[in-house]
Design a protein around this motif. Structure first.
Motif, PDB file in Angstrom:
ATOM      1  N   GLU A 189      -8.649 -17.756  -3.373  1.00 59.07           N
ATOM      2  CA  GLU A 189      -7.722 -18.598  -4.122  1.00 59.07           C
ATOM      3  C   GLU A 189      -7.518 -18.106  -5.554  1.00 59.07           C
ATOM      4  OE1 GLU A 189      -6.057 -20.913  -2.554  1.00 59.07           O
ATOM      5  OE2 GLU A 189      -7.196 -20.288  -0.776  1.00 59.07           O
ATOM      6  N   SER A 190      -8.249 -17.062  -5.947  1.00 57.01           N
ATOM      7  CA  SER A 190      -8.119 -16.568  -7.327  1.00 57.01           C
ATOM      8  C   SER A 190      -6.880 -15.692  -7.463  1.00 57.01           C
ATOM      9  CB  SER A 190      -9.362 -15.784  -7.727  1.00 57.01           C
ATOM     10  OG  SER A 190      -9.436 -14.568  -7.010  1.00 57.01           O
ATOM     11  N   ASP A 191      -6.322 -15.650  -8.672  1.00 53.01           N
ATOM     12  CA  ASP A 191      -5.117 -14.848  -8.921  1.00 53.01           C
ATOM     13  C   ASP A 191      -5.394 -13.356  -8.718  1.00 53.01           C
ATOM     14  OD1 ASP A 191      -3.685 -17.137  -9.492  1.00 53.01           O
ATOM     15  OD2 ASP A 191      -4.000 -16.990 -11.666  1.00 53.01           O
ATOM     16  N   ASP A 192      -6.551 -12.876  -9.156  1.00 48.70           N
ATOM     17  CA  ASP A 192      -6.877 -11.459  -8.999  1.00 48.70           C
ATOM     18  C   ASP A 192      -6.931 -11.068  -7.530  1.00 48.70           C
ATOM     19  OD1 ASP A 192      -7.010 -10.895 -11.675  1.00 48.70           O
ATOM     20  OD2 ASP A 192      -9.171 -11.250 -11.844  1.00 48.70           O
ATOM     21  N   TYR A 193      -7.561 -11.916  -6.736  1.00 53.09           N
ATOM     22  CA  TYR A 193      -7.684 -11.628  -5.306  1.00 53.09           C
ATOM     23  C   TYR A 193      -6.296 -11.596  -4.660  1.00 53.09           C
ATOM     24  CZ  TYR A 193      -9.501 -11.980  -0.520  1.00 53.09           C
ATOM     25  OH  TYR A 193      -9.790 -11.758   0.793  1.00 53.09           O
ATOM     26  N   LYS A 194      -5.462 -12.557  -4.986  1.00 52.18           N
ATOM     27  CA  LYS A 194      -4.118 -12.605  -4.403  1.00 52.18           C
ATOM     28  C   LYS A 194      -3.305 -11.380  -4.802  1.00 52.18           C
ATOM     29  CE  LYS A 194      -3.853 -17.668  -4.167  1.00 52.18           C
ATOM     30  NZ  LYS A 194      -3.199 -18.883  -4.706  1.00 52.18           N
ATOM     31  N   GLU A 195      -3.449 -10.932  -6.042  1.00 52.32           N
ATOM     32  CA  GLU A 195      -2.711  -9.758  -6.507  1.00 52.32           C
ATOM     33  C   GLU A 195      -3.163  -8.501  -5.758  1.00 52.32           C
ATOM     34  OE1 GLU A 195      -1.678  -7.337 -10.645  1.00 52.32           O
ATOM     35  OE2 GLU A 195      -2.975  -9.102 -10.682  1.00 52.32           O
ATOM     36  N   ILE A 196      -4.489  -8.392  -5.545  1.00 46.14           N
ATOM     37  CA  ILE A 196      -4.998  -7.245  -4.794  1.00 46.14           C
ATOM     38  C   ILE A 196      -4.430  -7.252  -3.377  1.00 46.14           C
ATOM     39  CG2 ILE A 196      -7.070  -6.265  -3.734  1.00 46.14           C
ATOM     40  CD1 ILE A 196      -8.622  -7.068  -6.169  1.00 46.14           C
ATOM     41  N   ALA A 197      -4.498  -8.398  -2.738  1.00 42.37           N
ATOM     42  CA  ALA A 197      -4.023  -8.497  -1.355  1.00 42.37           C
ATOM     43  C   ALA A 197      -2.538  -8.146  -1.256  1.00 42.37           C
ATOM     44  CB  ALA A 197      -4.279  -9.897  -0.827  1.00 42.37           C
ATOM     45  N   LYS A 198      -1.758  -8.631  -2.205  1.00 42.22           N
ATOM     46  CA  LYS A 198      -0.316  -8.361  -2.190  1.00 42.22           C
ATOM     47  C   LYS A 198      -0.038  -6.881  -2.425  1.00 42.22           C
ATOM     48  CE  LYS A 198       4.003  -9.507  -4.569  1.00 42.22           C
ATOM     49  NZ  LYS A 198       4.621 -10.267  -5.688  1.00 42.22           N
ATOM     50  N   THR A 199      -0.674  -6.312  -3.444  1.00 42.44           N
ATOM     51  CA  THR A 199      -0.445  -4.902  -3.766  1.00 42.44           C
ATOM     52  C   THR A 199      -0.870  -4.003  -2.616  1.00 42.44           C
ATOM     53  OG1 THR A 199      -0.826  -5.369  -6.111  1.00 42.44           O
ATOM     54  CG2 THR A 199      -0.976  -3.065  -5.408  1.00 42.44           C
ATOM     55  N   LEU A 200      -2.033  -4.294  -2.021  1.00 41.33           N
ATOM     56  CA  LEU A 200      -2.499  -3.477  -0.913  1.00 41.33           C
ATOM     57  C   LEU A 200      -1.558  -3.555   0.280  1.00 41.33           C
ATOM     58  CD1 LEU A 200      -6.378  -3.840  -0.739  1.00 41.33           C
ATOM     59  CD2 LEU A 200      -5.059  -1.771  -1.096  1.00 41.33           C
ATOM     60  N   THR A 201      -1.036  -4.734   0.547  1.00 46.52           N
ATOM     61  CA  THR A 201      -0.097  -4.895   1.658  1.00 46.52           C
ATOM     62  C   THR A 201       1.136  -4.029   1.447  1.00 46.52           C
ATOM     63  OG1 THR A 201      -0.853  -7.152   2.076  1.00 46.52           O
ATOM     64  CG2 THR A 201       1.308  -6.544   2.937  1.00 46.52           C
ATOM     65  N   GLU A 202       1.644  -4.044   0.209  1.00 44.72           N
ATOM     66  CA  GLU A 202       2.829  -3.234  -0.094  1.00 44.72           C
ATOM     67  C   GLU A 202       2.528  -1.748   0.006  1.00 44.72           C
ATOM     68  OE1 GLU A 202       3.939  -4.612  -3.934  1.00 44.72           O
ATOM     69  OE2 GLU A 202       4.850  -6.473  -3.203  1.00 44.72           O
ATOM     70  N   LEU A 203       1.377  -1.328  -0.548  1.00 41.04           N
ATOM     71  CA  LEU A 203       1.018   0.087  -0.495  1.00 41.04           C
ATOM     72  C   LEU A 203       0.755   0.532   0.938  1.00 41.04           C
ATOM     73  CD1 LEU A 203      -1.324   0.561  -3.586  1.00 41.04           C
ATOM     74  CD2 LEU A 203       0.891   1.627  -3.216  1.00 41.04           C
ATOM     75  N   GLN A 204       0.090  -0.327   1.702  1.00 45.82           N
ATOM     76  CA  GLN A 204      -0.202   0.030   3.088  1.00 45.82           C
ATOM     77  C   GLN A 204       1.082   0.155   3.899  1.00 45.82           C
ATOM     78  OE1 GLN A 204      -2.909  -3.166   3.889  1.00 45.82           O
ATOM     79  NE2 GLN A 204      -4.735  -1.897   3.601  1.00 45.82           N
ATOM     80  N   GLY A 205       2.076  -0.688   3.571  1.00 47.46           N
ATOM     81  CA  GLY A 205       3.361  -0.587   4.246  1.00 47.46           C
ATOM     82  C   GLY A 205       4.039   0.739   3.954  1.00 47.46           C
ATOM     83  N   THR A 206       3.891   1.177   2.709  1.00 49.35           N
ATOM     84  CA  THR A 206       4.486   2.455   2.323  1.00 49.35           C
ATOM     85  C   THR A 206       3.761   3.619   2.979  1.00 49.35           C
ATOM     86  OG1 THR A 206       5.190   1.575   0.187  1.00 49.35           O
ATOM     87  CG2 THR A 206       5.022   3.984   0.391  1.00 49.35           C
ATOM     88  N   PHE A 207       2.424   3.571   2.930  1.00 49.98           N
ATOM     89  CA  PHE A 207       1.647   4.676   3.475  1.00 49.98           C
ATOM     90  C   PHE A 207       1.644   4.675   5.001  1.00 49.98           C
ATOM     91  CE2 PHE A 207       0.294   5.261  -0.772  1.00 49.98           C
ATOM     92  CZ  PHE A 207      -0.271   6.524  -0.860  1.00 49.98           C
ATOM     93  N   ALA A 208       2.032   3.555   5.602  1.00 47.79           N
ATOM     94  CA  ALA A 208       2.080   3.505   7.067  1.00 47.79           C
ATOM     95  C   ALA A 208       3.193   4.393   7.601  1.00 47.79           C
ATOM     96  CB  ALA A 208       2.270   2.073   7.544  1.00 47.79           C
ATOM     97  N   LYS A 209       4.226   4.608   6.787  1.00 45.83           N
ATOM     98  CA  LYS A 209       5.313   5.505   7.168  1.00 45.83           C
ATOM     99  C   LYS A 209       4.933   6.936   6.775  1.00 45.83           C
ATOM    100  CE  LYS A 209       8.706   1.885   6.183  1.00 45.83           C
ATOM    101  NZ  LYS A 209       9.887   1.521   5.376  1.00 45.83           N
TER     102      LYS A 209
END
Length: 548
Positions: A159-179
């Motif tokens: 529920e922390s802002d830092d944790y949510k930011e990490i999760a969001k950024t990683l999701t975006e980066l993983q989407g990019t690197f998945a291609k």
């Protein structure tokens, strides 16, 4: 962020940690030698290998803060009663540590390195989810404030802002690197003389850019319509094509440098995320290692048929010690090392002792090799482990916290002027007298034995009166049985500590029973029985010419 700013498994709050820091300084400056004399260095690794240094630090601290001691005892009980803490939780904490304690000093050479660091941070998110799953299984069984607080800390993280930011950024980066990135567009700026001045990445592509070629090449190679093409010559990378180096061009060298810079930027971002969590994860691992190691040790002791119990911690003002079925861990270690599978119930003799208003200081006499030193050490080790917040080697224990433990055991004689054994003994005992209080524990083992018996006895009387007047609790292992005659007069002086006698009794034929009983000294150490067994006789003297 530090986990210990939110939850510490050894201290219930910041004030307790700060008090412990002051306590450590106080103990270090007191001149006490109990760690050495009680042989705690020798048994720390036997109790717990991975948590041995933390164990020794807690022993050296000798906490007198009862809430902190109870806090640790509760946490230890959770580890004893919940195998999942070692089987599951500790393993996840290790994985969490691996995901967070990355080598951020390594150079990031390509996007492959960035992908590795992304995977490490993804491991962090996975570990947090796993911890929450463990809590769902065992949360209701946890009793200690320490372990409940640890899990509550991890439960709150998503529920922390830092944790949510990490999760969001990683999701975006993983989407990019998945291609599969197959091309990049680079913009190059030139100065007035057409020298390359600067460059920048314009676009990442997921299709290759093909050479433009001539009409014949298009027919032969079938360059597809709508595929982007180079406007000039295509340069090949010798590293990927395994071709001679002279085909390399500055374009690939510059592009490699640029992609490395870009990769480093992503890595720095991931590093900042990682550093925002658990900079002290290793400290938490050490604390868990301590509890897990001690819990396993207790289970091992019980498997050998011996007892270890949670001590009842009493205020210092009660100045009270009650030990039932106590035994020495140093001797226990020796027995286990001889036979790791043995049941020791009949091989290790336990003893009881009470230090209270009826008598707080006992002289301990009796048979040589009758367990007097072992008994004294056992009592002191129980006190140390109790104040460390750990179980003690006894069937039952009540212990008032003490402000210090002063020990005096025989030492090797030093060379030099004014450094005789007797001189050193007197100096050591003076240091004890200058620092002890009515809340101290004093353990003397065959002190004042290095001059004439008459002088030793007189000086022992002086120091015994000092101990009684100060009000200490303690044991004085000695062969000076005549000291007991002085106790009646000293006890009439209404000092805060009363004096009495314990004796290591022997059975028929001077058999050593290793039992300590409250009674007047017998006046015999039974040394002759030992001499008859091990000493020299006339039969040992060789006759005839020694050179023959």
């Amino acid at each position: 962020m530090k986990i210990t700013d939110h939850i510490d498994l050894l201290y219930p709050n910041k004030e307790a940690r700060e008090r412990a820091e002051r306590r450590r300084i106080q103990m270090r400056d007191s001149g006490s030698l109990f760690i050495k004399d009680l042989m705690l260095e020798d048994i720390k690794n036997f109790i717990t290998l991975t948590g041995s240094e933390k164990l020794l630090a807690l022993c050296e601290e000798l906490s007198d803060d009862i809430p902190t001691i109870e806090y640790r005892l509760d946490c230890l009980e959770d580890h004893l009663n919940n195998p999942d803490l070692a089987d599951s939780f500790r393993k996840v904490i290790t994985e969490l540590s691996v995901s967070l304690v990355s080598n951020d000093n390594e150079d990031v050479g390509a996007f492959y390195d960035v992908k590795q660091k992304m995977d490490e941070l993804d491991g962090f998110l996975t570990s947090i989810a796993a911890i929450n799953g463990i809590y769902k299984r065992i949360g209701t069984t946890l009793k200690s404030q320490a372990m409940r607080g640890m899990f509550e800390f991890f439960l709150a993280l998503p529920e922390s802002d830092d944790y949510k930011e990490i999760a969001k950024t990683l999701t975006e980066l993983q989407g990019t690197f998945a291609k599969t990135i197959r091309s990049v567009k680079v913009g190059i700026n030139f100065d007035a003389n057409m020298n390359p001045d600067s460059a920048g990445l314009l676009e990442v592509g997921y299709d290759k850019i093909y050479p433009k070629g001539n009409i014949l090449e298009k027919i032969v190679y079938g360059v597809q319509k709508n595929k982007e093409t180079f406007s000039g010559e295509e340069h090949l990378n010798s590293l990927t094509r395994h071709t001679p180096a002279d085909i390399d061009t500055a374009l690939f060298r510059e592009l490699t440098e640029y992609t490395n810079v870009f990769a480093k930027r992503i890595s720095e971002t991931l590093k900042s995320y990682r550093s925002s969590f658990f900079s002290d994860i290793k400290e938490i691992e050490r604390q868990l290692d301590l509890y897990e190691g001690v819990a396993n040790f207790i289970k091992g002791v019980r498997a050998h048929g011996m007892k270890m119990c949670r001590p009842k911690i009493l205020p210092a003002s009660e100045r009270r010690t009650v030990l039932n079925g106590a035994y020495d861990l140093v001797f226990y270690k020796e027995m286990v090392m001889r036979d790791p599978s043995a049941v020791l119930t009949d091989k290790i003799k336990t003893n009881d002792i009470t230090l209270d208003d009826s008598a707080r200081l006992y002289m301990v006499t009796g048979a040589n090799n009758g367990g007097k030193t072992t008994f004294a050490r056992a009592c002191a080790i129980c006190q140390v482990l109790a104040q460390a917040g750990l179980f003690v080697p006894a069937e039952y224990a009540e212990l008032s916290v003490c402000d210090n433990i002063f020990t005096h055991f025989p030492r090797d004689e030093e060379a030099g002027i004014d450094t005789s054994r007797f001189t050193n003994e007197i100096k050591d005992l003076k240091v004890i007298a200058q620092n002890m209080t009515k809340h101290s524990l004093v353990i003397l083992n065959e002190s004042l034995q290095s001059t004439t018996p008459e002088e030793c006895l007189e000086i022992a009387k002086i120091h015994t009166e000092l101990f009684a007047a100060a009000g200490v609790r303690g044991l004085y292992v000695t062969h000076l049985t005549g000291l007991y005659k002085a106790f009646e007069e000293l006890n009439k002086k209404d000092y805060p500590t009363k004096l009495d006698s314990l004796v290591s009794v022997a059975g028929e034929g001077d058999e050593r029973l290793y039992k300590i009983v409250r009674q007047p000294p017998s006046g015999e150490s039974l040394a002759m029985s030992i001499y008859k067994k091990f000493g020299a006789t006339l039969d040992d003297i060789k006759s005839g010419d020694v050179n023959g």
